[in-house]
Enzyme design. Sequence first.
Site, PDB file in Angstrom:
ATOM      1  N   ASN A   1      -7.408  70.825   4.827  1.00  0.00           N
ATOM      2  CA  ASN A   1      -6.463  71.835   4.683  1.00  0.00           C
ATOM      3  C   ASN A   1      -4.992  71.273   4.114  1.00  0.00           C
ATOM      4  O   ASN A   1      -4.358  70.419   4.552  1.00  0.00           O
ATOM      5  CB  ASN A   1      -6.135  72.736   5.870  1.00  0.00           C
TER       6      ASN A   1
ATOM      7  N   GLU B   1      -3.994  80.384   4.286  1.00  0.00           N
ATOM      8  CA  GLU B   1      -2.599  80.733   4.999  1.00  0.00           C
ATOM      9  C   GLU B   1      -1.949  81.689   3.977  1.00  0.00           C
ATOM     10  O   GLU B   1      -0.559  81.367   3.751  1.00  0.00           O
ATOM     11  CB  GLU B   1      -1.684  79.659   5.296  1.00  0.00           C
TER      12      GLU B   1
ATOM     13  N   GLU C   1      -2.492  68.632   5.739  1.00  0.00           N
ATOM     14  CA  GLU C   1      -1.338  68.055   4.785  1.00  0.00           C
ATOM     15  C   GLU C   1      -1.012  66.549   5.127  1.00  0.00           C
ATOM     16  O   GLU C   1       0.053  66.134   5.215  1.00  0.00           O
ATOM     17  CB  GLU C   1       0.003  68.718   5.524  1.00  0.00           C
TER      18      GLU C   1
ATOM     19  N   HIS D   1       0.424  79.397  -0.011  1.00  0.00           N
ATOM     20  CA  HIS D   1       2.043  80.069   0.159  1.00  0.00           C
ATOM     21  C   HIS D   1       2.785  80.034  -1.121  1.00  0.00           C
ATOM     22  O   HIS D   1       2.919  79.173  -1.499  1.00  0.00           O
ATOM     23  CB  HIS D   1       2.865  78.995   1.282  1.00  0.00           C
TER      24      HIS D   1
END
Length: 302
Positions: free
Chosen positions: A170, A235, A127, A206
């Site tokens: 990621n 995720e 991130e 997500h």
Amino acid sequence: AGTLGAAAAEKGRYFGAAVAANHLGEAAYATTLDTEFNSATPENEMKWDAVESTRNSFTFGAADQIVGHAQGKGMKVRGHTLVWHSQLPGWVSGLGASDLRAAMNNHITQVMLHYKGKIHSWDVVNEAFQDGGSGARRSSPFQDKLGNGFIEEAFRTARAADPAAKLCYNDYNTDGANAKSNAVYAMVKDFKARGVPIDCVGFQSHFNSASPVPGDYRANLQRFADLGVDVQITELDIEGSGSSQAASYTTVVNACLDVSRCTGITVWGVTDKYSWRSGGTPLLFDGNYAKKPAYTAVLTAL
Ligand code: XIL
């Protein structure tokens, strides 16, 4: 095949779940994990605040518990995550630039050496880009004090620590083409051109009604794969229920199967009971560990 892991393995892929050490003692949790999944990602236990809450004093107990459990069941393990602005101890944010650089490299090295040979892929940096249209880096102690080069430095340090582990960048909101994913794409392209070690890009995935599976999800995975990296869905969770949730899961699984370099899928939890989205039902097993329509959709698509 009759389980998610076995079905994915037949397609040359893994199917994993985020795992919390403190639920492994719950029989239904462990049985569901062990039966259905063949990869595990510690949900919080490998984060900086969990393993190095005090400088250069490492505590691996909870993460070791997950790794030991997974290995005992023949599962692979994803490492998550080495350098992230969140779940970062206060002492890190307080350091000046040269100390911070040393602390970052020491953290990466010590954690990776502890798990050397046991982790198939590491989220080296998590991130690091802002949401929205700027394509800029996110403010963090690393970005603000070390500058853009911190990501490259983290990957080079990681390669030296465990040359056999796949090294991933990621992020979230990078699942379709947009300003943020374009910025990550440009970084990966530059890394490949200059020989900076990067092996994979993780797409957190997500999803909810405000942020559904993008129409160009498969195409976006493919454009990253075309840069010469593997892609992984890291995720995955999708808010909702019933057949619409199931259909979204089918879309995600099909996208991964359509991209030969999409090497695996991880859902962000075993059961709705413990999802980080409190009150939501984004996963494949309900709060009683019953298989949801989304589970059947995934197994069918695999
Ligand atoms: C979440 C965990 O699921 C929660 O238990 C914790 O309180 C906060 O972090 N992006 C990531 C994950 O990379 O590490 C986050 O996990 C979810 C968002």
